[in-house]
Design an enzyme around this catalytic site. Structure first.
Site, PDB file in Angstrom:
ATOM      1  N   LYS A  16       5.728  13.318   7.974  1.00  0.00           N
ATOM      2  CA  LYS A  16       5.196  13.680   9.093  1.00  0.00           C
ATOM      3  C   LYS A  16       5.141  12.510  10.206  1.00  0.00           C
ATOM      4  CE  LYS A  16       0.312  13.028   7.956  1.00  0.00           C
ATOM      5  NZ  LYS A  16       0.618  12.462   6.590  1.00  0.00           N
TER       6      LYS A  16
ATOM      7  N   ARG B 263      -8.068  15.423   8.789  1.00  0.00           N
ATOM      8  CA  ARG B 263      -7.731  15.467   7.317  1.00  0.00           C
ATOM      9  C   ARG B 263      -8.755  16.154   6.482  1.00  0.00           C
ATOM     10  NH1 ARG B 263      -4.703   9.775   4.922  1.00  0.00           N
ATOM     11  NH2 ARG B 263      -3.138   9.717   6.584  1.00  0.00           N
TER      12      ARG B 263
ATOM     13  N   ARG C  73      10.250   4.038  -0.109  1.00  0.00           N
ATOM     14  CA  ARG C  73      10.024   3.852   1.139  1.00  0.00           C
ATOM     15  C   ARG C  73       9.623   2.536   1.380  1.00  0.00           C
ATOM     16  NH1 ARG C  73       5.408   7.404   4.634  1.00  0.00           N
ATOM     17  NH2 ARG C  73       3.788   6.458   3.031  1.00  0.00           N
TER      18      ARG C  73
ATOM     19  N   ARG D 133       4.713  -0.505   0.594  1.00  0.00           N
ATOM     20  CA  ARG D 133       3.137  -0.357   1.003  1.00  0.00           C
ATOM     21  C   ARG D 133       2.228  -0.172  -0.453  1.00  0.00           C
ATOM     22  NH1 ARG D 133       2.795   4.035   5.538  1.00  0.00           N
ATOM     23  NH2 ARG D 133       0.990   4.772   4.034  1.00  0.00           N
TER      24      ARG D 133
ATOM     25  N   ARG E 193      -3.408   9.863  -4.182  1.00  0.00           N
ATOM     26  CA  ARG E 193      -3.369  10.397  -2.520  1.00  0.00           C
ATOM     27  C   ARG E 193      -3.073  11.885  -2.767  1.00  0.00           C
ATOM     28  NH1 ARG E 193       0.579   6.829   0.292  1.00  0.00           N
ATOM     29  NH2 ARG E 193      -0.246   7.780   2.062  1.00  0.00           N
TER      30      ARG E 193
END
Length: 210
Positions: A13, A88, A123, A156, A167
């Site tokens: 996203k 969220r 990522r 990260r 998560r």
């Protein structure tokens, strides 16, 4: 257009928000980026948020809501904005609905959990400007360096496998109910995330036209 982007972490996203921002000329309001800036700057908010993020948990609603409302009040949002990472939770959605902020559409990008875990393993993020890359699907032109600002790229902490699983668990229990919430309001548009960014973007634009 005032748009909300919903998706599990790693579904893409953030990348789609960047592309939509460029196409429509409206800013992306990313709670994740704002929080990471506060963490990097060592603010009180940043120190408090860092513990939640590193544990794979959501930052408390009252903190996020205040942050978003303050950002939306800025001049560059007067012609529209893209909310990335907010709301969220149902509580955040209800607080947004109770405010004077009008939302036109809500877009949900769906990607299977196993694919997300695979994606996040590759990522990378720029330490300086926060631009995201992927070792396979969106590599930088120069290995380890950001195309935009030349900053160093990193993995990260919240992209590490165990944190990603936490998560995703948090997403399914707290955030996924938003899909039904906005579906009932007739605002929801659903897109299946594709392997290629450009294919997902075409699907996104098609969904927003409906």
């Amino acid at each position: 257009m005032n748009l909300i982007l919903l998706a599990a972490p790693g579904a893409g996203k953030g990348t789609q928000a960047e592309l939509l921002c460029e196409k429509f000329g409206i800013p992306t309001v990313s709670t994740g980026a704002m929080l990471r800036k506060n963490i990097a700057d060592g603010t009180q908010l940043g120190k408090m948020a860092e513990k939640y993020i590193n544990d794979g948990k959501l930052v408390p609603d009252d903190v996020i809501i205040g942050l978003v409302q303050s950002r939306i009040a800025e001049g560059d949002c007067k012609n529209g904005f893209i909310l990335d990472g907010f709301p969220r939770t149902i509580a955040q959605a209800e607080a947004l609905s109770a405010s004077d902020v009008k939302i036109d559409k809500v877009l949900n990008i769906e990607v299977p959990d196993e694919k997300i875990i695979e994606r996040l393993a590759g990522r990378l993020e720029c330490k300086s400007c926060g631009t995201t890359y992927h070792k396979e699907h969106r590599p930088p032109k120069v290995d380890g360096k950001c195309d935009r600002c030349g900053g160093d790229l990193r993995v990260r902490d919240d992209d590490k496998p165990e944190t990603v699983k936490q998560r995703l668990k948090t997403y399914h229990t707290q955030t996924k109910p938003l899909v039904d919430y906005y579906k009932e309001k007739g605002m929801l548009r659903v897109v299946s995330g594709q392997e290629k960014i450009e294919d997902t973007h075409k699907a996104v634009l098609s969904a927003l036209e409906k």
